[in-house]
Structures are given as structure tokens and as C-alpha cells.
Design a protein around this motif. Structure first.
Motif, short mmCIF file in Angstrom:
data_model
loop_
_atom_site.label_atom_id
_atom_site.label_comp_id
_atom_site.label_asym_id
_atom_site.label_seq_id
_atom_site.Cartn_x
_atom_site.Cartn_y
_atom_site.Cartn_z
N GLU A 177 -6.70 0.20 6.73
CA GLU A 177 -7.99 -0.03 6.25
C GLU A 177 -8.13 -1.44 5.57
N ALA A 178 -7.25 -1.82 4.90
CA ALA A 178 -6.94 -3.36 4.56
C ALA A 178 -7.25 -4.27 5.55
N ASP A 215 -3.73 3.29 4.68
CA ASP A 215 -4.14 2.04 3.53
C ASP A 215 -4.14 0.77 4.26
N TYR A 219 0.83 -1.01 0.00
CA TYR A 219 -0.15 -0.01 -0.05
C TYR A 219 0.67 1.30 0.06
N GLY A 220 0.37 2.24 -0.22
CA GLY A 220 0.88 3.59 -0.36
C GLY A 220 1.21 4.35 0.87
#
Ligand SMILES: Nc1ncnc2c1ncn2[C@@H]1O[C@H](COP(=O)(O)OP(=O)(O)O)[C@@H](O)[C@H]1O
Ligand SMILES: [Mg+2]
Lengths: 284, 276, 242
Positions: free
Chosen positions: B186-187, B183, B178-179
Motif C-alpha cells: 500500500e505504501a 501495508d 510496516y506491520g
């Protein structure tokens, strides 16, 4: 081959008309001009750019042969994921786009809600950046508590791409449908064909063919936007290049990725242009 | 390359300096603080555990509170001569005059920030930690490499977590990247990944603050990271106090005081087992 | 009993009243020609007859059933009344034979195999046997128009409407299409033609109607209407075109 040609210049090869010989000469001459000017421009670039003061640094971090060789195979492998995502998204996009286009074309007043839906759909999904849709759907829907494997970012990322691109494809198809002359529908209706048969056998086959080039351009854009799925996890070529960049503190992997994209999109673009020209010629 | 050279050079210099300073006692800081005979230290508002316990740095409880008093004492200040102020992260790194002598709230030393403010020598090297959710732990995940291998992994793509995953954990399924850490979280919330690798302080904060059911399952000792996150005391650019602070820190590192504080507050407070 | 009977048929496009109470009777096996200046409403009238355009007012009786009733399903009517257009309107993406078979296949649910003999027969009858597999753009205008006629005939209509079907053709191709109409006439097909081929109308029509500004100004047998028109406007129209 006419009799008069035998009296023409001795150089005339048998089987060519005077016009053909003349055109071949013109072609050879313009080819020579084009080749010479291209070589000159390339030479100028090759000689002049390295003279720039920052060239050594740029070369080291963007055009590093070692880094390129080390990362290119990994990038190619990651690109397979891009290709796969594209391959399963494209048909879905086409189908959904077709469905939306048909909704927007619904003419009877009873179907007005469908039409309104089609309009809202295309307005919304063309108005929101793809990346936002990918985030909202890619994280949001799985966050509702779907079990594995149904919460996979591959699935919902694909859904996001399909929803967005279907809006564009729908608009292209709709323009195709509207470009089919009213007289074609009238002819079909006069034969007693139903609305749906008219659409299916008369209007759509012509409309879809007519917008193939426009759709090709959309699908070329899709091939590039597949990389946006990397934001929700999948390690496709763009993300892989980013990882290499962080590891090696070097931007060459991005150049490698760009080259791989170009290798696919340039031929596709050329082909779309070729189709477009062919159609333009056929219509004139 | 260049950086590590300067760092080696500067720590050699500091060692020399501190040898001289040891005899001089508290005089190094004389006249260099904001207020005469007082050391003003800033921390976050609020300050989080395990860095500061109960948001009360005066109690000396918590890793950063303890480090702050150790540095102060070594520079020749009594406990009573220490006053605390609060600052946000942004206030601390803004260029210009400061209302503190130094500020500690897990500031990572980076080149970009060095342009704007001064950092002391590092007082902490962050380990890489495994962060996961309670359901995954309930599902049988343990702090062993064998157990970790079977998890679905995620990481921030441009951190050293990525090579570490590949080299040390070697998971069965390809990790998702992820960036940024938001994120990653969130994942994890979306149950798209089981676990993620982050530096320990981030993992602690993330598990405690950003997640409802976050668990830091275990840590990989800093020696295993090639480029560990290092925390430093933040000071105004060009602060003359820096040499005194660096000297004190060098001594604390040398004689094992820092290690002892770390063992007391970080191992205990988090109970993060080491993954071998 | 009239095959098709129009009573005070009115048709408007917005404020433009194109048919103003048209009365017209077409008997079984009759050939009726509509003549009149461009814009007088011939095409519109024909399109109203097979409900391609909804009628605003009036009655259209097909075998004594009022098909102009609002809400009447137009599809079965169109299967019984075929129409051929000035601009052919073949489906360009289909071969001639596919053009012809589409409607019977979809509407009558018949297979290509079952249709092929009779369709081949039609193509042969109109001199198109070797053009069945051609696409419209590979055919001459006359051939395209004949395919369009075959396409309409394949639905076995009871009435055929022809809307200036020779107007878009090069002069040397007009004859082959008129020959088709002649054949149909001999076979007893009920036909309504909008046409500018006055010679043809005079030779073959049972009845000629002169349409002027949305009304049938004058109608009668061709000899009478052509040689002895009662209305001044008819006379001046004929003077211009003959
Ligand atoms: N679809 C349509 N919408 C609006 N006006 C039309 C339409 N079709 C025909 N008209 C108008 O109806 C009138 C009669 O046209 P038309 O029936 O084509 O005449 P003709 O076939 O005798 O030349 C013209 O004024 C034309 O502009
Ligand atoms: Mg007309």
C-alpha cells in the motif's frame, strides 16, 4: 504567636501555633504508616514473585538486563520522533478543535449548516477508531497521486491524528463554553460588544481555562496514540521496540518503551490532577 | 539453537537411511500412498508461475512441478503414476485426513505449522528480493548496491528484511517499517516508498499479482539471509511417507538435481539478477 | 419629548406573559424607580429597554425612534443604554480596569493609553482608584458593584438601567453603592432602577411605578405613591416591605 503559647509545652518551637504543632504530629505519624506499609508491600512483591514457577522464563524474556541495555538508547532515539510528532500535532489539534467547537456553538439559524457540520464532524471522528483513520488517510490520500514530499506518511498520519483528536478537544471546549454562565454573555452584550468579541474576549478565555485539565488528559492520550503512526511507516518507539523484539526474540524492548512512556505521562498526569484539584478548590 | 540441532540430527539420519534405501529402489513408498502404485500430489488452485507454468502441473513445467516429478521419480514412481489434485492453502494446513500424499505450494516451514502437519526437508531456500515499481525503474533504479542506497525503503518490520536493509543496503534515508506486506504494498502504491525488501517468492507473487506495475529488481542470495525462508512439502501429520520423501529430497539435494531445477525454472522465469 | 417611551410593551417567555402592555415614559435627566414583588417582571422590563430581551409586541421609542421593531440592530442601542445587574457580572479573568476598558476599546476602537485618563478619573470619582489592578475576586461586593457601574459608564451611555444592584450586598455595603447613584443623579443622568430600597426611592425618585404581575398598576411621584397609594395591591405590597 499569642501569649498563652508561652505557657504551653516547652517543646513548642517558637513561631508555631498549637494547631500547627498538632497537625505536624499527625502528618509525621501518617507518613510513618504510609512508608512502612509501602515497604512491606514492595518486600512481599520482591520476595513472592520470584517464587512463581515461570519467573525465570518471564524474567529472561521481559526483564532481560542485557537486552535492556542494548536497546534502550535506540528506543530513546526513536522516542524523539514521538515527541516531535506530538509537538507539531498538539497546536494544530487545539486550533481545529476550537474551530469545530465554535461551529457547534453557532446560534443564529443562518449558521445552522455550520452547526450541523460541527455535530457530524465530532460524531464521525469520535466514532471511528484512530487507527482506521490513520490507515484511511495515511495510505488513501497519498494514493490519489500526490507528489513527494506531499504524500509523506508523516504529513497524512499527522492529519489523521489532528482530525481525530480535534473532535475530542472540540467537545471538551464546547462543554467549557457552555459552562460559562449566560450572565457573562448578557453583561458583554449589554456593553454593546459584538457576538465575536464576546466569544473572543469574554467566553473563550474563561472556557479554555476551565477545561485545561480535561484537555491535558486528552493530550496525554495523544502522546500514547502517536505510536499508532508506526502502522503507516514511521519508525517511532513502538515500531523500534517491535523490530528489536523480532531480532532478539525478546520482549524486554517493549518494557523499555513502556518505561519511557511512563516517564513522560506520569508527571503529565500528576500535573493535570494538580490543576484539576486547584480549580476545584478555587470554585468551592 | 535447539531447532538447528534437531535438523542437523535428522538430516544425518536421513543420509543414513537414504544410503540404505538407494538399493531398495521404489519399495520405500509401497503401501504408504493413498492409492496403491499412485502418488497423489496437490498444488494450489490456481497454481502460479514460476512455480507451475500455465496452471498445468502435468506438463512438469515450472519449479514446483519439476520438483514434484523429480521427487516422485526418485521414490520409484513413473510419470504416469502421478496424479494431481488441487487444494487451497487453508485446506492444506487444516488438521485431519488429507486427499493427497503431499502438497507443494510454497509452504514455509514454521514451528507452528509443524504442530498440525508434517513437513519434508526443505526443497527451496528463499532469497531476499528487491521489489519496486516500474516508474522507479524508469527513473533509473538499478540492481546495484550503489543505486539501491539512494532509494526510499520499506519493509515488513518483523522479518529479517530489516537487519538486512541496515547491514547490506545501508540506505541513505531511514526505512519505513510496516506491520505486514499488504501495508508495504500500500505504501509503495501511495509512492511513499520506492522499494521494499521481501523474500523472493513473496516478492514475485506481490509484483505479479498484487501490483499493476510491480518489478522485482534483484535478489540477494540466500546465504546472505541469516534465517532464510524454507519451503517444504506438506503432509498429513504422522504420514509414514515422510521418510521416503525426505530420503528422496536428500538425494536430490546431494546430487545437485534440485539446484539444476532451481536454475532452470526460477532464474529463467523471473530473470531476477543477483545483487552483489 | 420623552427620552425613552414604552407603549404597550409585551413580553412572553413561552406561555408565560411577563409584561402585559406596559406604558412608561422616561424624560431626560429623570430617575424612575420600579418597585414590585419578586417575579412581577421588573428585571424583564429593564432588559427589554436595552434590547437584551427581544420585545414581542409594542413600541419602544428612544429619542423618537422605534427600537422595538423586529430586526432592529440591538448593538448600538445597548451602547447608548447601559445596564448594571444584581449579580455584578464582572468578567472574572480580567482586572477591574480591563473590565472597564474592554467595551470602549472594542466598540469605540480606542487605545488603552487614550482611555486611561478618563477611566482613572471614573475609578477615582467612585473611590476605587487603588483597586484598578485588582481582579473581581479580590474585591468586596460593594467594590465589585461599583466597578460594574464604572464599566457601564465608560461607554458614556445616555440612559442607565439598574436592576436591584444592592440586593446581593451585605447591608453595610449598600450605602456606598447608593452613594454612587446619588452622585449620578446629581450629574443629571437619566436612570431607571428596579429596587427594594424604598427609602432611597422615596428620597430621590422623580417617579415610582408599582409593577404587579406584568402591568404597571400604579405610578406617580414618590410622596403620593408611598403615602397615599390608590390601589389595594399597592397598599398591601408597601405594608409588607416598609
Ligand atoms: N429567561 C427567562 N426565561 C423564562 N422565564 C423567565 C426568564 N426570565 C424571567 N422569566 C420569568 O419572568 C417572570 C418575571 O421575572 P423577572 O423579570 O425576573 O421578575 P423580577 O425581576 O420582578 O423579580 C418570572 O415568572 C420569571 O420566571
Ligand atoms: Mg429581578
Amino acid at each position: 504567636m499569642t501569649e498563652t503559647n508561652l505557657d504551653g509545652p516547652a517543646a513548642a518551637p517558637p513561631g508555631l501555633t498549637r494547631r500547627q504543632i498538632y497537625e505536624a504530629q499527625i502528618r509525621r505519624r501518617s507518613l510513618r504508616v504510609a512508608a512502612t506499609s509501602t515497604v512491606l508491600v514492595l518486600l512481599a512483591l520482591i520476595v513472592l514473585i520470584p517464587l512463581a514457577p515461570g519467573w525465570e522464563g518471564v524474567k529472561k524474556s521481559f526483564f532481560n538486563a542485557d537486552v535492556f541495555a542494548r536497546t534502550f538508547p535506540g528506543l530513546l532515539e526513536a522516542f524523539l520522533l514521538d515527541v516531535a510528532i506530538f509537538a507539531w500535532s498538539a497546536p494544530l489539534i487545539f486550533l481545529l478543535g476550537l474551530l469545530i467547537a465554535l461551529c457547534r456553538d453557532a446560534r443564529s439559524p443562518a449558521l445552522y449548516p455550520l452547526r450541523l457540520f460541527g455535530i457530524l464532524y465530532t460524531d464521525i471522528f469520535r466514532g471511528v477508531p484512530v487507527i482506521l483513520v490513520i490507515y484511511l488517510i495515511g495510505f488513501g490520500i497519498p494514493g490519489l497521486g500526490l507528489p513527494r514530499p506531499w504524500n509523506s506518511p508523516y504529513i497524512w498520519g499527522t492529519v489523521a491524528l489532528v482530525l481525530t483528536y480535534a473532535a475530542y478537544v472540540a467537545e471538551v471546549l464546547r462543554s467549557g463554553i457552555e459552562s460559562i454562565h449566560q450572565s457573562q454573555r448578557a453583561a458583554a452584550a449589554s456593553l454593546g460588544l459584538s457576538h465575536s468579541d464576546t466569544m473572543r474576549f469574554v467566553v473563550l478565555p474563561q472556557a479554555i481555562r476551565r477545561v485545561v485539565p480535561a484537555n491535558m488528559n486528552l493530550f496525554i492520550a495523544l502522546q500514547k496514540d502517536v505510536a499508532l503512526l508506526s502502522f503507516i511507516g514511521p519508525v517511532e518507539i513502538f515500531r523500534q521496540a517491535g523490530v528489536y523484539k523480532s531480532l532478539l526474540a525478546n520482549f524486554t524492548p517493549y518494557v523499555g518503551a513502556a518505561l519511557i512512556f511512563l516517564a513522560v505521562t506520569i508527571p503529565a498526569t500528576r500535573y493535570a490532577d494538580y490543576l484539576m484539584n486547584k480549580q476545584a478548590r478555587a470554585r468551592s | 539453537m535447539k531447532r538447528s540441532f534437531t535438523r542437523t540430527a535428522s538430516s544425518a539420519l536421513v543420509l543414513l537411511l537414504s544410503a540404505g534405501l538407494a538399493a531398495a529402489g521404489g519399495h520405500c513408498a509401497a503401501g504408504k500412498t493413498l492409492t496403491e502404485d499412485t502418488l497423489t500430489i496437490a498444488t494450489g488452485n490456481p497454481a502460479y508461475y514460476p512455480w507451475v507454468m500455465d496452471d498445468a502441473p502435468e506438463s512438469k513445467a515450472g519449479f514446483e512441478a519439476a520438483v514434484a516429478y523429480a521427487v516422485a521419480n526418485r521414490m520409484g514412481f513413473e510419470d504416469a503414476q502421478v496424479t494431481w489434485v488441487r487444494s487451497s492453502f487453508d485446506q492444506a494446513i487444516q488438521p485431519g485426513a488429507k486427499d493427497f500424499d503431499f502438497n507443494l505450494q510454497q509452504f514455509s516451514i514454521t514451528e507452528e505449522r509443524e504442530e498440525i502437519v508434517d513437513f519434508s526437508l526443505p526443497y527451496y531456500s528463499a532469497a531476499m528480493a528487491v521489489i519496486t515499481r516500474q516508474p522507479v525503474v524508469d527513473g533509473g533504479a538499478e540492481a546495484t548496491l550503489a543505486s539501491l542506497k539512494g532509494l526510499l525503503w520499506g519493509a515488513h518490520a518483523s522479518t529479517t528484511a530489516v537487519p538486512m536493509l541496515a547491514d547490506v543496503v545501508q540506505p541513505d534515508a531511514d526505512p519505513l517499517l510496516y506491520g505486514d506486506n499488504a501495508d508495504v504494498v500500500e505504501a509503495m502504491k501511495a509512492n511513499q516508498i520506492d522499494a521494499a525488501l521481501m523474500d523472493l517468492p513473496t516478492a514475485l507473487f506481490t509484483a505479479a499479482v498484487l501490483m499493476d506495475d510491480g518489478v522485482v529488481l534483484g535478489q540477494f542470495p540466500p546465504e546472505r539471509s541469516q534465517n532464510p525462508d524454507q519451503f517444504g512439502l506438506l503432509m498429513e501429520e504422522g504420514n509414514p511417507l515422510k521418510e521416503c520423501v525426505d530420503a528422496a529430497l536428500a538425494e536430490l539435494t546431494e546430487d545437485g538435481t534440485l539446484a539444476a531445477i532451481e536454475a532452470e525454472w526460477l532464474a529463467e522465469a523471473t530473470g531476477v539478477p543477483v545483487i552483489e | 419629548m420623552a427620552k425613552l417611551e414604552l407603549q404597550s410593551v409585551t413580553k412572553c417567555f413561552g406561555d408565560n406573559v411577563v409584561c402585559r402592555g406596559i406604558d412608561l415614559r422616561i424624560d431626560e435627566g429623570e430617575m424612575v424607580c420600579l418597585i414590585g414583588a419578586s417575579g412581577s417582571g421588573k428585571s424583564t422590563l429593564l432588559r427589554c429597554m436595552n434590547l437584551l430581551e427581544p420585545v414581542d409586541d409594542g413600541v419602544i421609542l428612544l429619542d423618537d425612534i422605534d427600537i422595538a421593531e423586529p430586526g432592529f440592530d440591538p448593538q448600538p442601542v445597548r451602547q447608548r443604554i447601559g445596564i448594571v445587574f444584581q449579580s455584578f457580572n464582572l468578567f472574572p479573568h480580567m482586572t477591574a480596569v480591563e473590565n472597564v476598558m474592554l467595551a470602549p476599546r472594542r466598540v469605540h476602537n480606542r487605545s488603552r493609553e487614550a482611555l486611561l485618563p478618563e477611566v482613572t478619573e471614573l475609578f477615582t470619582r467612585f473611590g476605587l482608584a487603588d483597586r484598578m489592578q485588582h481582579y473581581p475576586d479580590q474585591l468586596s461586593g460593594g467594590q465589585q458593584q461599583r466597578v460594574a457601574i464604572v464599566r457601564a459608564l465608560a461607554m458614556k451611555p445616555e440612559i442607565m438601567l439598574f436592576d436591584e444592584i444592592t440586593s446581593a450586598l451585605d447591608p453595610e455595603l449598600v450605602g456606598e453603592v447608593l452613594d454612587v447613584l446619588r452622585t449620578l443623579r446629581e450629574a443629571g443622568m437619566t436612570m431607571v432602577l428596579a429596587t427594594h430600597e424604598m427609602g432611597f426611592a422615596r428620597e430621590l425618585a422623580d417617579k415610582v411605578c408599582f409593577l404587579d404581575n406584568g402591568v404597571i398598576l400604579e405610578e406617580g411621584p414618590p410622596e403620593q405613591l408611598f403615602s397615599n397609594p390608590k390601589q389595594e395591591r399597592t397598599r398591601s405590597f408597601l405594608a409588607r416591605v416598609l
